[in-house]
Design an enzyme around this catalytic site. Structure first.
Site, short mmCIF file in Angstrom:
data_model
loop_
_atom_site.label_atom_id
_atom_site.label_comp_id
_atom_site.label_asym_id
_atom_site.label_seq_id
_atom_site.Cartn_x
_atom_site.Cartn_y
_atom_site.Cartn_z
N ARG A 16 -3.40 25.65 -116.82
CA ARG A 16 -2.36 24.96 -116.04
C ARG A 16 -2.17 25.63 -114.69
NH1 ARG A 16 2.25 25.71 -113.26
NH2 ARG A 16 2.98 27.18 -114.84
N GLU A 146 12.08 28.77 -112.03
CA GLU A 146 11.20 28.87 -110.87
C GLU A 146 11.87 29.66 -109.75
OE1 GLU A 146 8.48 25.89 -108.07
OE2 GLU A 146 10.35 25.16 -108.95
#
Length: 511
Positions: A16, A146
């Site tokens: 990914r 994030e």
């Protein structure tokens, strides 16, 4: 420290995050093969294989991998990155059968206000809706924070508020992402120690990037500070400078901490080579653990020291990773270097001949020539007057290839004074040659190792008639000492043919 929390879980993100490496795009077949190796051979705990809603091709890739994982009872170890979009990611996942969602959320106030242009309470509500919809659909949710690193450095209160609120939702794990690779080891330890103290019941994992070349050190600090898992990528693939490299992180944890992982060290090299081939991203020869040269001793004094008790060996022994020590041949070589290489070839020479061989190796090194272990029989034959090429010689090789033409080859071989001919077809000129040669070798009952690596070295400068050096590595099943042969010619295919012929000379040198 209990047995349960002394083991660090490993989430491999090669398929990914690693696919965000410039120029890397895996086919579904490649993703499936890598997933199989990571879970079944390397023994990674979990694998993050894709991002949701990227493309129809990615949908099909995830679906096929999940179908395989179900057959192997590995279904819960396949994870997907998804988005705070209420039902869209979840519906996409339901179509593939995958049931672990790694939800991408904002871990810094800067990203939240300037990218999403939302307030914390609005974002938390969106997360709650997505998480609860996923749970109702039978999907387990973990969350990425994030840009958590900048979030903690510059908006710690937001990070604490985030964790206080989101931890009340049905979230399984919390991924602390150093998205831009900005943290130092001390900053990692300080931040994670703080959060573990504030939220002792939460499962934290560290997701590092290598922009300062500190990813390995940061991972070590993260486990010491209390994270339960680490995210790594094979060969350090990833955006910009890449993700935390699996090979170095695992070795450092095993050697430099009291923690352990499930990773099988002997499979690390195989994982590296598999990803290198499929990604098309060659790793540097001096890359720690998996680089071609990292178990090579160049100085003769080092070879001598190893001979007298591994005096120049460190705990990172090549045998741990299915490899073997190599002693380079060149102007820095010593008698011990020659002796060790001869031993690997199963050869013993008189002291007088060995001394002459060393002198020749040093002479070639001074001329900036590449000298390999496989060159030693040629050097010996030249010194002693023997002719290794007498038993096997490629008399001619005609290769036809081009656009719209099926590559074909005609090969004529002289073996012990008798001529043998064969024709072959292949996917390329060299492949056609190998099919033709294979027919002859089968007739002669001669087996050769499998082609392991093929590298073409072309001098810079744009000179189209320059000599090309083709280096081929051959490795048989279970071999720890691969054979490297070199062919040089102005034609790339001829250089490869010469490298192959040299392999036969080495294998049949005593015929």
């Amino acid at each position: 420290m209990t047995e349960s929390n002394s083991t660090i879980e490993i989430l491999d993100v090669t398929l990914r995050d690693g696919e965000q490496t410039n120029g890397v795009s895996f086919s579904w077949q490649q993703k499936l093969n890598i997933t199989k190796h990571l879970l079944m051979d390397l023994k990674a705990n979990r694998v993050e294989i894709a991002s949701a809603r990227v493309s129809p091709g990615e949908f099909e890739a995830v679906k096929k991998i999940v179908e395989w994982a179900k057959l192997e009872s590995l279904h819960d170890r396949i994870e997907i990155l998804g988005f705070v979009d209420y039902d869209k990611t979840v519906e996409w996942m339901k179509g593939t059968g995958v049931r672990v969602l790694n939800l991408l959320t904002k871990g810094s106030l800067n990203h939240l206000t300037n990218q999403l242009r939302k307030t914390p309470s609005e974002h938390f509500l969106d997360i709650q809706k997505t998480v609860e919809f996923a749970k109702a659909s039978g999907i387990t949710v973990n969350v990425y924070l994030e840009d958590w690193s900048n979030g903690y450095l510059y908006s710690r209160d937001y990070v604490l508020e985030y964790l206080n609120v989101v931890s009340k939702f049905p979230v399984h794990k919390f991924y602390l992402a150093d998205t831009l690779g900005v943290l130092s080891p001390l900053e990692v330890r300080t931040a994670i120690t703080d959060l573990v103290k504030e939220f002792p019941k939460l499962w934290f994992e560290f997701h590092g990037h290598n922009d300062y070349d500190l990813a390995v050190a940061n991972c070590l600090e993260a486990v010491q500070a209390g994270v339960r898992g680490l995210h790594v990528a094979v060969n350090g693939l990833g955006e910009r400078a890449g993700n935390s490299p699996l090979e170095a992180v695992i070795t450092a944890i095993h050697d430099k901490t009291k923690f352990k992982t499930s990773i099988i060290e002997k499979e690390i090299t195989n994982a590296s080579r598999l990803v290198e081939i499929f990604s098309g991203k060659r790793i540097s020869d001096n890359r720690p653990i998996v680089g071609e040269d990292v178990f090579t001793q160049t100085a003769g004094v080092h070879a001598d020291g190893d001979k007298k008790g591994n005096l120049y060996a460190n705990p990172i022994l090549p045998e741990r990773f299915g490899r073997a020590r190599v002693y380079a041949l060149g102007k820095l070589a010593g008698k011990a270097s020659i002796t060790e290489n001869l031993k690997q070839l199963g050869m013993v020479l008189s002291p007088e001949i060995e001394k002459k061989v060393l002198e020749r190796v040093i002479e070639l090194g001074d001329q900036n020539k590449t000298v390999t272990k496989e060159d030693l029989p040629y050097i010996i034959s030249d010194i002693t007057g023997e002719n290794l090429e007498a038993s096997f010689r490629i008399e001619s090789c005609i290769v036809t290839s081009g656009i719209g033409v099926k590559p074909r080859a005609e090969v004529k071989v002289n073996f012990q004074g008798k001529l043998y001919e064969a024709k072959g077809e292949g996917d390329g000129g060299y492949d056609a040659f190998m099919h033709a040669l294979g027919k002859i070798l089968k007739e002669l009952n001669i087996q050769i190792p499998k082609l392991y690596d093929y590298e073409v070295r072309i001098p810079p400068g744009g000179n189209t008639n320059a000599l090309v050096e083709t280096v081929i590595t051959w490795k048989g099943e279970g071999d720890t000492h691969p054979i490297r042969t070199i062919g040089i010619d102005s034609d790339q295919q001829v250089a490869a043919v010469k490298a192959t012929e040299r392999l036969l000379h080495i294998l049949l040198g005593n015929v």
